[in-house]
Scaffold this motif. Sequence first.
Motif, PDB file in Angstrom:
ATOM      1  N   ARG A 189      46.756 -45.852  34.736  1.00 32.50           N
ATOM      2  CA  ARG A 189      45.297 -45.987  34.736  1.00 32.50           C
ATOM      3  C   ARG A 189      44.729 -46.143  36.149  1.00 32.50           C
ATOM      4  N   CYS A 190      45.249 -47.099  36.908  1.00 30.90           N
ATOM      5  CA  CYS A 190      44.683 -47.340  38.245  1.00 30.90           C
ATOM      6  C   CYS A 190      45.435 -46.608  39.353  1.00 30.90           C
ATOM      7  N   GLY A 191      46.660 -46.163  39.079  1.00 34.82           N
ATOM      8  CA  GLY A 191      47.416 -45.412  40.065  1.00 34.82           C
ATOM      9  C   GLY A 191      48.182 -46.267  41.063  1.00 34.82           C
ATOM     10  N   LEU A 192      48.104 -47.602  40.950  1.00 33.79           N
ATOM     11  CA  LEU A 192      48.826 -48.477  41.869  1.00 33.79           C
ATOM     12  C   LEU A 192      50.282 -48.599  41.442  1.00 33.79           C
ATOM     13  N   TRP A 193      51.145 -48.819  42.417  1.00 38.58           N
ATOM     14  CA  TRP A 193      52.566 -48.972  42.150  1.00 38.58           C
ATOM     15  C   TRP A 193      52.868 -50.443  41.893  1.00 38.58           C
ATOM     16  N   ARG A 194      53.580 -50.738  40.797  1.00 44.05           N
ATOM     17  CA  ARG A 194      53.861 -52.110  40.380  1.00 44.05           C
ATOM     18  C   ARG A 194      55.338 -52.279  40.042  1.00 44.05           C
ATOM     19  N   PHE A 195      55.843 -53.502  40.255  1.00 43.84           N
ATOM     20  CA  PHE A 195      57.196 -53.844  39.826  1.00 43.84           C
ATOM     21  C   PHE A 195      57.177 -54.101  38.324  1.00 43.84           C
ATOM     22  N   PRO A 196      58.332 -54.036  37.644  1.00 36.21           N
ATOM     23  CA  PRO A 196      58.366 -54.184  36.181  1.00 36.21           C
ATOM     24  C   PRO A 196      57.695 -55.453  35.656  1.00 36.21           C
ATOM     25  N   GLN A 197      57.803 -56.577  36.356  1.00 34.65           N
ATOM     26  CA  GLN A 197      57.194 -57.816  35.857  1.00 34.65           C
ATOM     27  C   GLN A 197      55.672 -57.792  35.972  1.00 34.65           C
ATOM     28  N   GLN A 198      55.117 -56.825  36.679  1.00 34.48           N
ATOM     29  CA  GLN A 198      53.672 -56.685  36.799  1.00 34.48           C
ATOM     30  C   GLN A 198      53.111 -55.686  35.790  1.00 34.48           C
ATOM     31  N   LEU A 199      53.987 -55.101  34.946  1.00 35.03           N
ATOM     32  CA  LEU A 199      53.558 -54.112  33.960  1.00 35.03           C
ATOM     33  C   LEU A 199      53.473 -54.745  32.577  1.00 35.03           C
ATOM     34  N   SER A 200      52.512 -54.298  31.790  1.00 38.58           N
ATOM     35  CA  SER A 200      52.381 -54.781  30.419  1.00 38.58           C
ATOM     36  C   SER A 200      53.316 -53.970  29.520  1.00 38.58           C
ATOM     37  N   ALA A 201      53.389 -54.366  28.278  1.00 35.59           N
ATOM     38  CA  ALA A 201      54.234 -53.650  27.311  1.00 35.59           C
ATOM     39  C   ALA A 201      53.559 -52.373  26.823  1.00 35.59           C
ATOM     40  N   GLU A 202      52.284 -52.219  27.120  1.00 40.56           N
ATOM     41  CA  GLU A 202      51.536 -51.043  26.669  1.00 40.56           C
ATOM     42  C   GLU A 202      51.923 -49.813  27.485  1.00 40.56           C
ATOM     43  N   VAL A 203      52.020 -48.694  26.795  1.00 42.75           N
ATOM     44  CA  VAL A 203      52.336 -47.415  27.430  1.00 42.75           C
ATOM     45  C   VAL A 203      51.314 -46.398  26.961  1.00 42.75           C
ATOM     46  N   ASP A 204      50.684 -45.703  27.895  1.00 38.17           N
ATOM     47  CA  ASP A 204      49.750 -44.633  27.543  1.00 38.17           C
ATOM     48  C   ASP A 204      50.538 -43.353  27.343  1.00 38.17           C
ATOM     49  N   ARG A 205      50.183 -42.622  26.285  1.00 36.84           N
ATOM     50  CA  ARG A 205      50.846 -41.352  26.000  1.00 36.84           C
ATOM     51  C   ARG A 205      49.799 -40.248  25.989  1.00 36.84           C
ATOM     52  N   ALA A 206      50.124 -39.142  26.615  1.00 34.71           N
ATOM     53  CA  ALA A 206      49.234 -37.981  26.625  1.00 34.71           C
ATOM     54  C   ALA A 206      50.066 -36.732  26.362  1.00 34.71           C
ATOM     55  N   GLU A 207      49.519 -35.840  25.558  1.00 35.41           N
ATOM     56  CA  GLU A 207      50.218 -34.595  25.275  1.00 35.41           C
ATOM     57  C   GLU A 207      49.623 -33.497  26.150  1.00 35.41           C
ATOM     58  N   LEU A 208      50.462 -32.882  26.942  1.00 35.67           N
ATOM     59  CA  LEU A 208      50.028 -31.833  27.860  1.00 35.67           C
ATOM     60  C   LEU A 208      50.645 -30.503  27.442  1.00 35.67           C
ATOM     61  N   VAL A 209      49.959 -29.434  27.783  1.00 38.03           N
ATOM     62  CA  VAL A 209      50.485 -28.104  27.518  1.00 38.03           C
ATOM     63  C   VAL A 209      50.975 -27.535  28.838  1.00 38.03           C
ATOM     64  N   MET A 210      52.251 -27.196  28.869  1.00 38.97           N
ATOM     65  CA  MET A 210      52.868 -26.681  30.080  1.00 38.97           C
ATOM     66  C   MET A 210      53.069 -25.177  29.900  1.00 38.97           C
ATOM     67  N   THR A 211      52.641 -24.409  30.872  1.00 42.85           N
ATOM     68  CA  THR A 211      52.784 -22.961  30.792  1.00 42.85           C
ATOM     69  C   THR A 211      53.677 -22.484  31.926  1.00 42.85           C
ATOM     70  N   ARG A 212      54.686 -21.715  31.565  1.00 44.99           N
ATOM     71  CA  ARG A 212      55.595 -21.163  32.561  1.00 44.99           C
ATOM     72  C   ARG A 212      56.031 -19.776  32.089  1.00 44.99           C
ATOM     73  N   LYS A 213      55.808 -18.800  32.915  1.00 46.33           N
ATOM     74  CA  LYS A 213      56.163 -17.405  32.610  1.00 46.33           C
ATOM     75  C   LYS A 213      55.602 -16.976  31.254  1.00 46.33           C
ATOM     76  N   ARG A 214      54.323 -17.235  31.069  1.00 43.51           N
ATOM     77  CA  ARG A 214      53.576 -16.856  29.861  1.00 43.51           C
ATOM     78  C   ARG A 214      54.054 -17.540  28.586  1.00 43.51           C
ATOM     79  N   LYS A 215      54.871 -18.556  28.713  1.00 44.65           N
ATOM     80  CA  LYS A 215      55.299 -19.329  27.548  1.00 44.65           C
ATOM     81  C   LYS A 215      54.722 -20.729  27.681  1.00 44.65           C
ATOM     82  N   SER A 216      54.094 -21.192  26.631  1.00 43.47           N
ATOM     83  CA  SER A 216      53.523 -22.539  26.679  1.00 43.47           C
ATOM     84  C   SER A 216      54.389 -23.497  25.857  1.00 43.47           C
TER      85      SER A 216
END
Length: 103
Positions: free
Chosen positions: A44-71
């Motif tokens: 979310r914020c883009g800052l680098w954190r050590f594991p003890q500074q991270l919450s248990a929440e994980v954001d998930r996003a589905e992306l479409v990757m295209t390579r050589k006309r195959k997605s």
Amino acid sequence: MKVVCILEQATYKPGDQAPEGYLAWHEWAEVQHKAGLRQKQCGRCGLWRFPQQLSAEVDRAELVMTRKRKSRRVTVETPVCNNCHKPPNVGIEPPERSARMTG
């Protein structure tokens, strides 16, 4: 005339929470790094954190990757730091109702 400055820092152990202050944080980060802990970037914020500074929440996003006309669909998971993770309605008291509204 010679001047010697001695800076006394607290001793830190791997897994300790991050201290306040610039010099103290760098001493703490060095101990964490030597112990093998590595930073991850908050999704979310883009800052680098050590594991003890991270919450248990994980954001998930589905992306479409295209390579050589195959997605292909790829799910990307990014950790969320404690500063960005704010559970809804925590510590918020409901407003008090006036006598007219209750009846």
